[in-house]
Each structure stands twice: as structure tokens, then as C-alpha cells.
Motif scaffolding. Structure first.
Motif, PDB file in Angstrom:
ATOM      1  N   LEU A 186       4.289  -0.217  -8.108  1.00  7.64           N
ATOM      2  CA  LEU A 186       3.763   0.314  -6.966  1.00  7.64           C
ATOM      3  C   LEU A 186       4.872   1.431  -6.485  1.00  7.64           C
ATOM      4  CD1 LEU A 186       3.296  -3.172  -5.216  1.00  7.64           C
ATOM      5  CD2 LEU A 186       1.489  -1.633  -5.538  1.00  7.64           C
ATOM      6  N   LEU A 187       5.908   1.347  -6.597  1.00  6.48           N
ATOM      7  CA  LEU A 187       6.961   2.422  -6.469  1.00  6.48           C
ATOM      8  C   LEU A 187       6.635   3.574  -7.221  1.00  6.48           C
ATOM      9  CD1 LEU A 187       9.291   3.780  -5.113  1.00  6.48           C
ATOM     10  CD2 LEU A 187      10.820   2.400  -6.668  1.00  6.48           C
ATOM     11  N   LEU A 188       6.222   3.689  -8.492  1.00  2.59           N
ATOM     12  CA  LEU A 188       5.892   4.556  -9.401  1.00  2.59           C
ATOM     13  C   LEU A 188       4.577   5.370  -8.811  1.00  2.59           C
ATOM     14  CD1 LEU A 188       7.012   3.420 -13.153  1.00  2.59           C
ATOM     15  CD2 LEU A 188       7.962   5.110 -11.612  1.00  2.59           C
ATOM     16  N   THR A 189       3.741   4.209  -8.364  1.00  6.27           N
ATOM     17  CA  THR A 189       2.401   4.805  -7.733  1.00  6.27           C
ATOM     18  C   THR A 189       2.661   5.973  -6.688  1.00  6.27           C
ATOM     19  OG1 THR A 189       1.202   2.917  -8.520  1.00  6.27           O
ATOM     20  CG2 THR A 189       0.108   4.199  -6.817  1.00  6.27           C
ATOM     21  N   GLU A 201       0.919  -1.128   0.077  1.00  6.57           N
ATOM     22  CA  GLU A 201       0.005   0.133   0.004  1.00  6.57           C
ATOM     23  C   GLU A 201       0.805   1.284   0.056  1.00  6.57           C
ATOM     24  OE1 GLU A 201      -3.171   0.105   2.870  1.00  6.57           O
ATOM     25  OE2 GLU A 201      -3.498  -2.168   3.014  1.00  6.57           O
ATOM     26  N   PRO A 202       1.370   1.514  -1.033  1.00  7.88           N
ATOM     27  CA  PRO A 202       2.585   2.745  -1.167  1.00  7.88           C
ATOM     28  C   PRO A 202       1.876   4.113  -0.870  1.00  7.88           C
ATOM     29  CG  PRO A 202       1.572   2.047  -3.306  1.00  7.88           C
ATOM     30  CD  PRO A 202       1.121   0.910  -2.537  1.00  7.88           C
ATOM     31  N   ARG A 203       0.619   4.119  -0.493  1.00 15.02           N
ATOM     32  CA  ARG A 203       0.070   5.642  -0.029  1.00 15.02           C
ATOM     33  C   ARG A 203       0.881   6.002   1.238  1.00 15.02           C
ATOM     34  NH1 ARG A 203      -4.423   4.562   3.649  1.00 15.02           N
ATOM     35  NH2 ARG A 203      -4.663   2.278   3.697  1.00 15.02           N
ATOM     36  N   HIS A 204       1.053   5.031   2.137  1.00 17.75           N
ATOM     37  CA  HIS A 204       1.721   5.177   3.522  1.00 17.75           C
ATOM     38  C   HIS A 204       3.028   5.946   3.211  1.00 17.75           C
ATOM     39  CE1 HIS A 204      -1.831   3.230   5.397  1.00 17.75           C
ATOM     40  NE2 HIS A 204      -1.682   2.031   4.756  1.00 17.75           N
ATOM     41  N   ILE A 205       3.861   5.133   2.260  1.00 17.31           N
ATOM     42  CA  ILE A 205       5.200   5.712   2.078  1.00 17.31           C
ATOM     43  C   ILE A 205       5.249   7.161   1.351  1.00 17.31           C
ATOM     44  CG2 ILE A 205       7.299   5.411   1.142  1.00 17.31           C
ATOM     45  CD1 ILE A 205       7.271   3.752   3.320  1.00 17.31           C
ATOM     46  N   ALA A 206       4.128   7.178   0.578  1.00 16.28           N
ATOM     47  CA  ALA A 206       4.143   8.541  -0.123  1.00 16.28           C
ATOM     48  C   ALA A 206       3.727   9.556   1.055  1.00 16.28           C
ATOM     49  CB  ALA A 206       2.912   8.490  -1.193  1.00 16.28           C
ATOM     50  N   ALA A 207       2.867   9.284   1.954  1.00  9.59           N
ATOM     51  CA  ALA A 207       2.398  10.225   2.985  1.00  9.59           C
ATOM     52  C   ALA A 207       3.541  10.606   3.580  1.00  9.59           C
ATOM     53  CB  ALA A 207       1.329   9.783   3.761  1.00  9.59           C
ATOM     54  N   LEU A 208       4.411   9.459   4.113  1.00 10.06           N
ATOM     55  CA  LEU A 208       5.533   9.866   4.862  1.00 10.06           C
ATOM     56  C   LEU A 208       6.518  10.590   4.301  1.00 10.06           C
ATOM     57  CD1 LEU A 208       6.802   8.931   7.629  1.00 10.06           C
ATOM     58  CD2 LEU A 208       7.700   6.800   6.648  1.00 10.06           C
ATOM     59  N   CYS A 209       6.858  10.385   3.020  1.00  5.92           N
ATOM     60  CA  CYS A 209       7.896  10.973   2.418  1.00  5.92           C
ATOM     61  C   CYS A 209       7.325  12.675   2.356  1.00  5.92           C
ATOM     62  CB  CYS A 209       8.028  10.792   0.867  1.00  5.92           C
ATOM     63  SG  CYS A 209       8.827   9.214   0.581  1.00  5.92           S
ATOM     64  N   ARG A 210       6.332  12.919   2.324  1.00 10.40           N
ATOM     65  CA  ARG A 210       5.866  14.303   2.289  1.00 10.40           C
ATOM     66  C   ARG A 210       5.824  15.038   3.699  1.00 10.40           C
ATOM     67  NH1 ARG A 210       1.506  12.196  -0.378  1.00 10.40           N
ATOM     68  NH2 ARG A 210      -0.045  12.474   1.333  1.00 10.40           N
ATOM     69  N   LEU A 233       7.710   6.263  11.441  1.00 15.86           N
ATOM     70  CA  LEU A 233       6.443   6.025  11.343  1.00 15.86           C
ATOM     71  C   LEU A 233       5.674   6.621  12.882  1.00 15.86           C
ATOM     72  CD1 LEU A 233       6.337   2.505   9.715  1.00 15.86           C
ATOM     73  CD2 LEU A 233       5.477   4.617   8.738  1.00 15.86           C
ATOM     74  N   LEU A 234       6.463   6.213  13.758  1.00 16.41           N
ATOM     75  CA  LEU A 234       6.028   6.561  15.104  1.00 16.41           C
ATOM     76  C   LEU A 234       5.807   8.212  15.243  1.00 16.41           C
ATOM     77  CD1 LEU A 234       7.500   3.969  17.703  1.00 16.41           C
ATOM     78  CD2 LEU A 234       5.075   3.976  16.642  1.00 16.41           C
ATOM     79  N   ARG A 235       6.729   8.665  14.795  1.00 13.79           N
ATOM     80  CA  ARG A 235       7.008  10.206  14.999  1.00 13.79           C
ATOM     81  C   ARG A 235       5.759  11.056  13.980  1.00 13.79           C
ATOM     82  NH1 ARG A 235      12.801  11.844  13.296  1.00 13.79           N
ATOM     83  NH2 ARG A 235      12.873  10.550  15.042  1.00 13.79           N
ATOM     84  N   TYR A 236       5.376  10.341  13.014  1.00 12.13           N
ATOM     85  CA  TYR A 236       4.302  11.069  12.133  1.00 12.13           C
ATOM     86  C   TYR A 236       3.171  10.100  12.283  1.00 12.13           C
ATOM     87  CZ  TYR A 236       8.388  13.839  10.774  1.00 12.13           C
ATOM     88  OH  TYR A 236       9.502  14.537  10.553  1.00 12.13           O
ATOM     89  N   ILE A 237       2.782   9.265  13.030  1.00  9.70           N
ATOM     90  CA  ILE A 237       1.805   8.201  12.999  1.00  9.70           C
ATOM     91  C   ILE A 237       0.463   9.072  13.102  1.00  9.70           C
ATOM     92  CG2 ILE A 237       1.691   7.876  15.401  1.00  9.70           C
ATOM     93  CD1 ILE A 237       1.175   5.326  12.638  1.00  9.70           C
ATOM     94  N   ASP A 238       0.438  10.149  13.895  1.00  9.03           N
ATOM     95  CA  ASP A 238      -0.939  10.989  14.166  1.00  9.03           C
ATOM     96  C   ASP A 238      -1.221  11.529  12.678  1.00  9.03           C
ATOM     97  OD1 ASP A 238      -1.135  10.265  16.806  1.00  9.03           O
ATOM     98  OD2 ASP A 238      -0.231  12.017  17.395  1.00  9.03           O
ATOM     99  N   ALA A 239      -0.484  11.891  11.863  1.00  9.34           N
ATOM    100  CA  ALA A 239      -0.882  12.432  10.584  1.00  9.34           C
ATOM    101  C   ALA A 239      -0.900  11.277   9.626  1.00  9.34           C
ATOM    102  CB  ALA A 239       0.119  13.314  10.086  1.00  9.34           C
ATOM    103  N   LEU A 240      -0.278  10.282   9.693  1.00  9.75           N
ATOM    104  CA  LEU A 240      -0.269   9.228   8.819  1.00  9.75           C
ATOM    105  C   LEU A 240      -1.555   8.389   9.033  1.00  9.75           C
ATOM    106  CD1 LEU A 240       3.588   7.818   8.953  1.00  9.75           C
ATOM    107  CD2 LEU A 240       2.219   8.802   6.901  1.00  9.75           C
ATOM    108  N   SER A 241      -2.020   7.888  10.375  1.00  6.11           N
ATOM    109  CA  SER A 241      -2.869   7.328  10.434  1.00  6.11           C
ATOM    110  C   SER A 241      -3.698   7.599  11.630  1.00  6.11           C
ATOM    111  CB  SER A 241      -2.585   5.679  10.616  1.00  6.11           C
ATOM    112  OG  SER A 241      -3.693   4.724  10.702  1.00  6.11           O
ATOM    113  N   PRO A 242      -4.684   8.619  11.654  1.00 13.27           N
ATOM    114  CA  PRO A 242      -5.118   9.106  12.863  1.00 13.27           C
ATOM    115  C   PRO A 242      -6.150   8.155  13.660  1.00 13.27           C
ATOM    116  CG  PRO A 242      -6.201  10.253  10.917  1.00 13.27           C
ATOM    117  CD  PRO A 242      -4.666   9.254  10.385  1.00 13.27           C
TER     118      PRO A 242
END
Length: 417
Positions: A78-81, A39-48, A361-370
Motif C-alpha cells: 500500500l505504501l509503494l502504491t 486508501e493510499p491515494r489520500h496520502i499521495a495527494a496530501l504529499c503533493r 488534512l483540514l488545511r488541504y481538504i478542499d483539494a483532497l476531497s471537494p
């Protein structure tokens, strides 16, 4: 070593307890990295979300470990997505004009640079640029410096070396304008300009003729940039849109390899001073061709502007042609299914890659997965907290077999340290 053996001999095999995940942690990491890969959306969000200080280490893990099987089309898609998602959100949120939204140094630009350094991109750069660059390196005494101040200083130094003194009419400490007005400097620079134009044209022609060799992923990103830019800026000219495409293909992909070819394994070792200076000038010429030229910092480069003017139409045609590749939407749906259903997918990953990704992931978890019912949040909560980074000598690599916690019963997590 099987998990049962690992558990039974833990302290004997790994006396520094705490550095290495136990079998339960391995299973949790297995579930987490399966989710991140499929599910590349998680990494995409983390990169931002991450900072520039954090992005490079994350991208190293994403590009070369999480999606490290570069011959696997499902992983590539998946990476290109993921990259498409990063670009799309970046453009939606930008308040900048069409000419600058992709040109600043951001985590998004780092994503594209790192993607270009994967295997297909590296192979392309070497096949296209190696001959031209090595040809310059062979002529290590060829000095094509055109900065009037440097040419003036080199001229004075040569006169002093040959005669033992400096003529009174050639004072040191002159301005750029005074150096540029010197007839002898002009006589030195003129043939160098001609040669630089010829070399830059040869580089450009080689790149244009290589279009069929450009990796699909690079061309597909160009296509997405054009499509997204047109949607965001419907009144933008073709010239402006091509400048954005060039901001990726040339500024983030081609030019870094020309400036530091040793970093891309195009040549062995750092090029000598004169070829290195020439490569930098060629890179600046291509940069000004791919973008709207700017000579504010180096006004003496204005003399090279004819290269940009004469090649602009050819450059824009090339950049538009780069975008003419098929899409993979239908294929991607199949590949995503294949990625999820692949039997025993596996990655090679170091302890520090595990722990760094876990920490981010833990540092940004509230934004990644509220939502605490989301799969990512569940896995992150179970893994918390992240272990610290280990010393280099303890940073071992494991084969981490990936499992979908919500579809697969995990009977055996294999780890080979």
C-alpha cells in the motif's frame, strides 16, 4: 485502560483537559486513519499538496506510524502504491526535461528519501557500506584533499610549523589557478587522486555486487521511475533514463548515507575530519557518475572525471538491472483486501502525529476531497477543528485500533496512553 474507565476518570487521570481525545474523538481518529492506511491515494495527494516545511513531519507519520509495521507485506505494498501515485502525478505535471524532473528538492524527493530510511533500506545501507566507511575512519590521519587552494594552504602551514617562517615564493591569497599550477601542490595531489580513484572504485564495486540485497521496494521504485520516464519521454536515451534512476538510487538513497553515516547508524559518532572529507569526495564522484557530471561549482574536481567516464557503462547496466524485479499488481489486489479485512489493525501513534495529520488534512481538504459526500470529507468535517500541538512532556503514544466506519460496527476503541 478501557474507554468506560477513561471517560469516568478523565479529569483525574488527565487534568489538562483538551490535550487528549475523548472516546468519541478516538473513534473518529480510528475511522480516519483506517481510511488513510487502506486508501493510499489520500496520502499521495496530501504529499503533493503540502509545503517543504510540512512534508518531513507528515512523512515521519506515514512511513513509520501509518505504515509502521514494516514486516507486513500488505502495508508495504500500500505504501509503494502511494509512492507510485506521487511519482506518476509529479511526472505528468512537470515541464522539465528528462534530466532534471526528479533532481530538484521537492516534497516528492522527500518522500523517496524518507522511504529509504525505513528498516529494510537502513539494514541494506549498513550491510553494504559499513565495512568500507569504517576502513576509512580507521585511517583518520589519511588526508586526501585535492582542492588546490586547500592543499596549498595546508602546505604553507606545515612549512611554517616546521621552519618557523614562510618562504617568499609562497605568498598567501593566491587564486585557484595559481595554486593548481604550483609544482609542489601537483606532486601532493597526484598520489591522492590515484588513491581516491581506488577507493571510489571499491565503493562502486561493493554496491554493484550487492544488487541481490537491495530491498524489493527500492528496486520496485527504480522500476517505476524507468517505466514512467520512458512513457513521458519516449525519445529519451538510455543514458538519460539511467540518470533519472540514479537520481533516486544514488542521490536520494546511497549518497546521503555516505556523507553522514552516523545519521544512518552505520557508524557511531561523526567521522573525523579527514575521513569525513574523503567520504564527501567519494560521494561527489558517485554523484557525477550517476548523473551528468557538472563541475561548474568545483572545477578542480574535473581531474576526477576519468572515474565517471570509465564506469558509465557499468553504472548504466547496474541501474537497468536494478529495475528487473517482478511487479505486485495481482498480489496487491489481494493485499488491499487483506488490509481492509484484517482483524483489529492497530498503529502506535503520538498525540502530535494525530493532531498534525488532522491539521494538514483540514488545511488541504478542499483539494483532497471537494465532494462533501466522500468518506474523507465526512470524517474530516466531523473531526474539525484540529487541536493544537502539545508540549513534548504531554506527547504520549497510544495504540490506536483502526476500524472501517463503513463496514464495521465499532464496539470498543482501545486506547493506552
Amino acid at each position: 485502560m478501557e474507554p468506560s474507565e477513561l471517560d469516568g476518570n478523565w479529569e483525574e487521570v488527565y487534568p489538562k483537559e483538551g490535550h487528549y481525545p475523548d472516546n468519541r474523538k478516538l473513534q473518529q481518529y480510528s475511522n480516519l486513519f483506517f481510511l488513510l492506511q487502506s486508501e493510499p491515494r489520500h496520502i499521495a495527494a496530501l504529499c503533493r499538496l503540502v509545503s517543504l516545511a510540512e512534508i518531513d513531519t507528515l512523512l515521519q507519520t506515514v512511513m513509520f506510524t501509518l505504515y509502521g509495521n514494516q514486516g507486513e507485506s500488505s502495508e508495504e505494498h500500500l505504501l509503494l502504491t502511494m509512492i507510485q501515485s506521487v511519482l506518476s502525478v509529479q511526472l505528468e505535471e512537470t515541464t522539465k526535461g528528462v534530466d532534471s524532473w526528479l533532481h530538484t528538492n521537492t516534497p516528492v524527493s522527500r518522500v523517496m528519501i524518507t522511504y529509504g530510511r525505513r528498516g529494510p533500506g537502513q539494514s541494506y545501507l549498513k550491510s553494504v557500506l559499513a565495512e568500507r566507511i569504517n576502513s576509512l575512519i580507521e585511517h583518520k590521519d589519511l588526508n586526501l584533499e585535492i582542492n588546490p587552494l586547500k592543499v596549498y594552504e595546508q602546505m604553507i602551514n606545515q612549512i611554517e610549523d616546521e621552519t618557523g617562517s614562510r618562504p617568499d615564493n609562497l605568498p598567501r591569497g593566491v587564486t585557484l589557478e595559481q595554486a593548481a599550477a604550483n609544482p609542489d601542490v601537483q606532486a601532493i595531489v597526484a598520489p591522492r587522486l590515484t588513491m581516491l580513484m581506488e577507493i571510489a572504485n571499491s565503493f562502486l564495486l561493493t554496491i554493484i555486487e550487492s544488487i541481490e540485497s537491495v530491498p524489493y521496494g527500492i528496486r520496485w521504485i527504480c522500476k517505476q521511475i524507468r517505466s514512467l520516464t520512458r512513457r513521458k519521454y519516449p525519445d529519451a536515451t538510455d543514458y538519460s533514463i539511467c540518470s533519472v534512476i540514479g537520481g533516486f538510487f544514488f542521490l536520494r538513497f546511497i549518497i546521503p548515507a555516505i556523507i553522514t553515516p552516523q545519521a544512518y547508524m552505520i557508524v557511531e559518532g561523526v567521522p573525523p575530519k579527514n575521513p569525513r572529507n574523503t567520504l564527501t569526495l567519494i560521494a561527489k564522484m558517485l554523484r557525477n557518475l550517476a548523473n551528468k557530471p557538472s563541475y561548474a561549482r568545483e572545477p578542480y574536481l574535473m581531474v576526477l572525471n576519468p572515474f565517471a567516464e570509465n564506469n558509465k557503462a557499468r553504472m548504466n547496466a547496474f541501474l537497468n538491472n536494478l529495475c528487473e524485479v517482478g511487479d505486485f499488481d495481482d498480489t496487491l489486489k489481494t493485499d488491499q483486501y487483506m488490509a481492509v479485512s484484517r482483524k483489529d489493525p492497530m498503529i502506535h501513534i503520538t498525540l502530535n502525529e494525530l493532531y498534525n495529520t488532522h491539521s494538514l488534512l483540514l488545511r488541504y481538504i478542499d483539494a483532497l476531497s471537494p465532494d462533501d459526500k466522500e468518506h474523507l470529507r465526512i470524517l474530516a468535517d466531523e473531526l474539525s477543528p484540529a487541536p493544537p500541538q502539545v508540549a513534548r512532556k504531554d506527547n504520549r503514544t497510544t495504540e490506536l485500533h483502526l476500524y472501517n466506519r463503513w463496514e464495521t460496527t465499532v464496539h470498543d476503541i482501545k486506547a493506552r496512553w
